[in-house]
Design a protein around this motif. Structure first.
Motif, mmCIF file in Angstrom:
data_model
loop_
_atom_site.group_PDB
_atom_site.id
_atom_site.type_symbol
_atom_site.label_atom_id
_atom_site.label_comp_id
_atom_site.label_asym_id
_atom_site.label_seq_id
_atom_site.Cartn_x
_atom_site.Cartn_y
_atom_site.Cartn_z
ATOM 1 N N ALA A 89 4.722 7.145 9.347
ATOM 2 C CA ALA A 89 5.422 6.958 10.623
ATOM 3 C C ALA A 89 6.868 6.509 10.395
ATOM 4 O O ALA A 89 7.758 6.853 11.173
ATOM 5 N N HIS A 90 7.105 5.733 9.331
ATOM 6 C CA HIS A 90 8.472 5.270 9.051
ATOM 7 C C HIS A 90 9.210 6.205 8.084
ATOM 8 O O HIS A 90 10.273 5.854 7.571
ATOM 9 N N LYS A 91 8.591 7.352 7.812
ATOM 10 C CA LYS A 91 9.184 8.357 6.899
ATOM 11 C C LYS A 91 9.532 7.764 5.529
ATOM 12 O O LYS A 91 10.601 8.029 4.956
ATOM 13 N N VAL A 92 8.639 6.924 5.019
ATOM 14 C CA VAL A 92 8.862 6.341 3.685
ATOM 15 C C VAL A 92 8.203 7.246 2.656
ATOM 16 O O VAL A 92 6.989 7.502 2.718
ATOM 17 N N ASP A 93 9.025 7.740 1.742
ATOM 18 C CA ASP A 93 8.513 8.610 0.692
ATOM 19 C C ASP A 93 8.047 7.717 -0.461
ATOM 20 O O ASP A 93 8.850 6.999 -1.049
ATOM 21 N N ASP A 94 6.755 7.727 -0.747
ATOM 22 C CA ASP A 94 6.240 6.847 -1.804
ATOM 23 C C ASP A 94 5.163 7.610 -2.572
ATOM 24 O O ASP A 94 4.623 8.608 -2.085
ATOM 25 N N LYS A 95 4.862 7.116 -3.775
ATOM 26 C CA LYS A 95 3.863 7.799 -4.609
ATOM 27 C C LYS A 95 3.021 6.760 -5.315
ATOM 28 O O LYS A 95 3.530 5.676 -5.660
ATOM 29 N N ILE A 96 1.770 7.132 -5.589
ATOM 30 C CA ILE A 96 0.884 6.222 -6.344
ATOM 31 C C ILE A 96 1.543 5.869 -7.688
ATOM 32 O O ILE A 96 1.544 4.703 -8.098
ATOM 33 N N GLU A 97 2.143 6.872 -8.347
ATOM 34 C CA GLU A 97 2.791 6.597 -9.655
ATOM 35 C C GLU A 97 3.891 5.543 -9.520
ATOM 36 O O GLU A 97 4.078 4.728 -10.406
ATOM 37 N N TRP A 98 4.632 5.584 -8.407
ATOM 38 C CA TRP A 98 5.719 4.605 -8.235
ATOM 39 C C TRP A 98 5.147 3.195 -8.063
ATOM 40 O O TRP A 98 5.699 2.237 -8.590
ATOM 41 N N ALA A 102 0.843 -1.201 0.000
ATOM 42 C CA ALA A 102 0.000 0.000 0.000
ATOM 43 C C ALA A 102 0.871 1.239 0.000
ATOM 44 O O ALA A 102 1.985 1.238 0.540
ATOM 45 N N VAL A 103 0.327 2.287 -0.594
ATOM 46 C CA VAL A 103 1.055 3.557 -0.673
ATOM 47 C C VAL A 103 0.238 4.671 0.002
ATOM 48 O O VAL A 103 -0.979 4.700 -0.127
ATOM 49 N N GLY A 104 0.962 5.523 0.754
ATOM 50 C CA GLY A 104 0.308 6.679 1.381
ATOM 51 C C GLY A 104 -0.380 6.334 2.693
ATOM 52 O O GLY A 104 -1.332 7.007 3.103
ATOM 53 N N THR A 105 0.100 5.311 3.387
ATOM 54 C CA THR A 105 -0.543 4.912 4.645
ATOM 55 C C THR A 105 0.071 5.657 5.834
ATOM 56 O O THR A 105 1.170 6.221 5.732
ATOM 57 N N GLU A 106 -0.623 5.585 6.954
ATOM 58 C CA GLU A 106 -0.080 6.148 8.202
ATOM 59 C C GLU A 106 1.230 5.448 8.553
ATOM 60 O O GLU A 106 2.169 6.061 9.054
ATOM 61 N N GLN A 107 1.289 4.144 8.271
ATOM 62 C CA GLN A 107 2.493 3.373 8.601
ATOM 63 C C GLN A 107 3.693 3.898 7.810
ATOM 64 O O GLN A 107 4.789 4.047 8.352
ATOM 65 N N GLN A 108 3.487 4.171 6.521
ATOM 66 C CA GLN A 108 4.606 4.710 5.721
ATOM 67 C C GLN A 108 5.019 6.076 6.267
ATOM 68 O O GLN A 108 6.210 6.368 6.366
ATOM 69 N N ALA A 136 9.882 -3.754 -5.598
ATOM 70 C CA ALA A 136 9.349 -2.469 -5.094
ATOM 71 C C ALA A 136 10.525 -1.540 -4.800
ATOM 72 O O ALA A 136 11.552 -1.990 -4.297
ATOM 73 N N ARG A 137 10.356 -0.242 -5.087
ATOM 74 C CA ARG A 137 11.499 0.654 -4.867
ATOM 75 C C ARG A 137 11.554 1.184 -3.435
ATOM 76 O O ARG A 137 12.553 1.786 -3.036
ATOM 77 N N VAL A 138 10.447 1.039 -2.692
ATOM 78 C CA VAL A 138 10.461 1.480 -1.279
ATOM 79 C C VAL A 138 9.763 0.433 -0.413
ATOM 80 O O VAL A 138 9.165 -0.515 -0.930
ATOM 81 N N ASP A 139 9.809 0.638 0.896
ATOM 82 C CA ASP A 139 9.118 -0.264 1.826
ATOM 83 C C ASP A 139 7.622 0.048 1.759
ATOM 84 O O ASP A 139 7.181 1.096 2.239
ATOM 85 N N ARG A 140 6.832 -0.861 1.164
ATOM 86 C CA ARG A 140 5.381 -0.626 1.139
ATOM 87 C C ARG A 140 4.581 -1.896 1.449
ATOM 88 O O ARG A 140 3.372 -1.921 1.309
ATOM 89 N N THR A 141 5.289 -2.954 1.905
ATOM 90 C CA THR A 141 4.556 -4.181 2.243
ATOM 91 C C THR A 141 4.181 -4.153 3.722
ATOM 92 O O THR A 141 5.053 -4.150 4.595
ATOM 93 N N HIS A 142 2.880 -4.101 3.994
ATOM 94 C CA HIS A 142 2.367 -3.976 5.357
ATOM 95 C C HIS A 142 1.962 -5.360 5.882
ATOM 96 O O HIS A 142 1.378 -6.151 5.146
ATOM 97 N N ASP A 201 3.565 -3.433 10.657
ATOM 98 C CA ASP A 201 4.949 -3.698 10.278
ATOM 99 C C ASP A 201 5.132 -3.361 8.805
ATOM 100 O O ASP A 201 4.230 -3.594 8.001
ATOM 101 N N LEU A 202 6.285 -2.854 8.475
ATOM 102 C CA LEU A 202 6.519 -2.412 7.100
ATOM 103 C C LEU A 202 7.819 -3.000 6.601
ATOM 104 O O LEU A 202 8.816 -3.018 7.314
ATOM 105 N N LYS A 203 7.837 -3.535 5.365
ATOM 106 C CA LYS A 203 9.096 -4.051 4.810
ATOM 107 C C LYS A 203 9.080 -3.932 3.288
ATOM 108 O O LYS A 203 8.066 -3.561 2.693
ATOM 109 N N ARG A 204 10.200 -4.291 2.686
ATOM 110 C CA ARG A 204 10.353 -4.204 1.231
ATOM 111 C C ARG A 204 10.101 -5.574 0.606
ATOM 112 O O ARG A 204 10.530 -6.587 1.127
#
Ligand code: MEZ
Length: 565
Positions: free
Chosen positions: A176-185, A168-174, A233-239, A226-229
């Motif tokens: 909180a972990h300062k993960v910069d992600d975008k729907i386009e990515w 998922a992209v744009g979650t509270e979890q991302q 995927a180019r960023v951590d977005r697996t919840h 929990d968040l991981k890569r």
């Protein structure tokens, strides 16, 4: 006589299990309550002396009668993946009866249709895995009457074995972990992983609605903190649930409870054997084959197919991908492609039906998936000599192909004690005796048969790449941990069937399309039974997201169709 029924006959007769002899509901609800009222629930039955205990499993609260049969030989369902040394199952030598499911019986199906519907509802959902539960709950919340039909004696489908997580992209979890992600990515990564064969409109929905799907699961009681890569995927977005627990058992447990709270009428042991349409090809209901009730028709204006893929159907695998013939499968025994056959029979169109994903890391000679999480958290992958041969975080198709090109077509995942402590699922593999363990790297090489010098060099190089933040050999993008802390571990892996990307064609409303790409009125589908979302290769973490997001869309639109037409 040596079976459960005879044993209970001596103890109190048929009524110790049944309300009335001969009157058993397909879900065997009363019978299962009776088991629990005398023997207690699974936690009461768990035996601390057993190393592997089927009563303390990851499957949650499934029917006792999934394994213990009253009038037939018992069947230990867990034996599909595990072996239980020293465990004796009572009445194992009972005389076996014929299986109730003998395939399709066209005469009985036609008779049920001629007799007319035995009952009427608004929405029928076929298959009680994540897509089915999400569709059923969404349809119920939209005001429809819903019957959820599951062919197996337990709910959960293939989803209950999902290990990794939900992208998922744009979650509270991302945040909180300062993960910069975008729907386009998210869209770009998914399209690239699928070799651009995905339907871009479906991928856009997957990305745009992914964060809402997380909120929806949380509103039903899930923890996805929990968040991981994951690979590709180019960023951590697996919840996934906090503590690194497997996602499938958790969300299935949550969805089972939520569907009960919503009042979904869930029927187990109830296999849909026909989609019934009128002269204009509009859905008017289904024929069900109930374990005890036989064939009967239920009328409904909307049907949602959520039957999963065909990863456990050996014939379909061999037909669509002859080179995968005989390969092990990480899938549940329920993944037999039934929905594809049902939909084909009424003229549905198929998308990418022959695209099958081999997951690179299934335990060698087993059916147990060694989750991508293990690589995501830091494990390296080496060949039988102890040499790395690819970036561990590449997509699954590339990783599987690379393993199949190595000597003897297997690999080892190697990691240290830091990772062992961090990823709880690894402790589960240890519990299943799948890990080799040693106090030094050279000792690990010895017990696994790798070349000592090669493994030592591989690990010291990797630790250097970690330190400098650049993998000079294979360009691995993320190296969360060095391999430094003894003991060191290795698990032997090889590719296994994991996901079938192709299936029935759907549009953005999850309506099933015919061969002219027009919706088959009243038929919806979600999850692995569909094609188009993942293209030729699915990214890890996108399947659970698919089941939740398109399950909700299918259920909501199915309810709308049933209530408005
Ligand atoms: O989505 C999956 O299939 C997945 C993340 C599997 C895994 O390796 O855990």
């Amino acid at each position: 006589k040596n079976d459960l029924a005879s044993f209970h006959k001596e103890m109190g007769g048929c009524k110790s299990c049944h309300t009335q002899p001969g009157k058993v509901s397909d879900s065997e609800t009363h019978e299962n309550q009776q088991c629990k009222s005398c023997h207690g629930d699974y936690s009461a039955l768990a035996n601390p002396k057993l190393k592997l205990d089927p009563h303390a499993s990851h499957l949650g609260d499934i029917n006792c009668t999934s394994c213990h049969k009253g009038h037939e030989k018992p069947k230990l369902y867990c034996n599909e993946c595990h072996s239980f040394k020293g465990l004796e199952m009572p009445f194992n030598d009972a005389k076996s009866k014929e299986a109730w499911d003998k395939g399709w019986d066209n005469e009985a199906i036609n008779k049920a249709i001629s007799a007319g519907p035995k009952e009427t509802t608004d929405v029928i959902v076929v298959g009680a895995g994540s897509a089915g539960f999400n569709a059923a709950i969404a349809a119920k919340k939209a005001g429809a009457r819903v019957i959820l039909l599951e062919k197996a004696p337990f709910s959960g489908g293939n989803s209950m074995l999902a290990a990794g997580g939900y992208n998922a992209v744009g979650t509270e979890q991302q945040k909180a972990h300062k993960v910069d992600d975008k729907i386009e990515w998210f869209v770009e990564d998914t399209m690239k992983g699928g070799r651009n064969a995905n339907d871009p409109k479906l991928v856009q929905i997957l990305a745009e609605q992914s964060a809402d799907g997380i909120k929806w699961l949380e509103s039903l009681g899930a923890n996805m903190d929990d968040l991981k890569r994951s690979g590709g995927a180019r960023v951590d977005r697996t919840h996934r649930p906090s503590g690194g627990l497997s996602v499938g058992p958790h969300i299935i447990d949550v969805l089972r409870k939520a569907s009960i709270n919503e009042g979904v009428d869930t029927r187990l042991n109830s296999k849909v054997v026909k989609l019934v349409v009128d002269d204009e090809q509009k859905i008017v209901g289904v024929v069900v084959h109930g374990k005890h009730s036989g064939h009967y028709m239920v009328a409904a204006k909307s049907v949602v197919l959520a039957t999963g893929g065909y990863g456990f159907n050996k014939e379909m695998i061999a037909f669509y991908r002859p080179t995968f013939k005989g390969m092990t499968s990480s899938n549940n025994i329920t993944s037999t492609g039934d929905g594809i056959e049902l939909a084909k029979a009424i003229g549905a169109s198929m998308t990418d039906i022959d695209w099958i994903q081999a997951h690179p890391t299934v335990g060698k000679d087993s059916r147990i998936l060694i989750s991508e999480t293990v690589r995501g958290v830091g494990a390296i992958m080496v060949n039988k000599d102890g040499n790395r041969f690819i970036s561990e975080l590449t997509t699954r198709d590339k990783a599987s192909d690379a393993i199949l090109k190595q000597p003897e077509q297997y690999a080892w995942l190697v990691f240290d004690n830091e990772l062992y402590k961090k990823a709880k699922m690894v402790q589960g593999y240890d519990h299943l005796d799948m890990l080799e363990k040693a106090n030094t790297v050279s000792e690990l090489a010895k017990i696994t048969g790798m070349k000592e010098n090669s493994l030592e060099k591989t690990i010291s190089n990797y630790n250097r790449y970690f330190k400098q933040g650049k993998d000079e050999e294979f360009g691995r993008e993320q190296m969360p941990l060095p391999l430094k802390n003894a003991p060191f571990y290795a698990v032997k892996v090889a590719p296994g069937i994991h996901h079938t990307m192709g299936g029935v064609a759907i549009d953005t409303k999850a309506e099933v399309l015919d061969i002219q790409s027009k919706p088959l009125k009243g038929l919806f589908a979600a999850g692995e039974v569909t094609g188009g979302v993942h293209g030729y290769n699915r990214l890890g973490g996108n399947a659970v997201a698919d089941t939740v997001i398109f399950g909700k869309i299918a259920g909501t639109n199915a309810a709308k169709h049933a209530l408005e037409t």
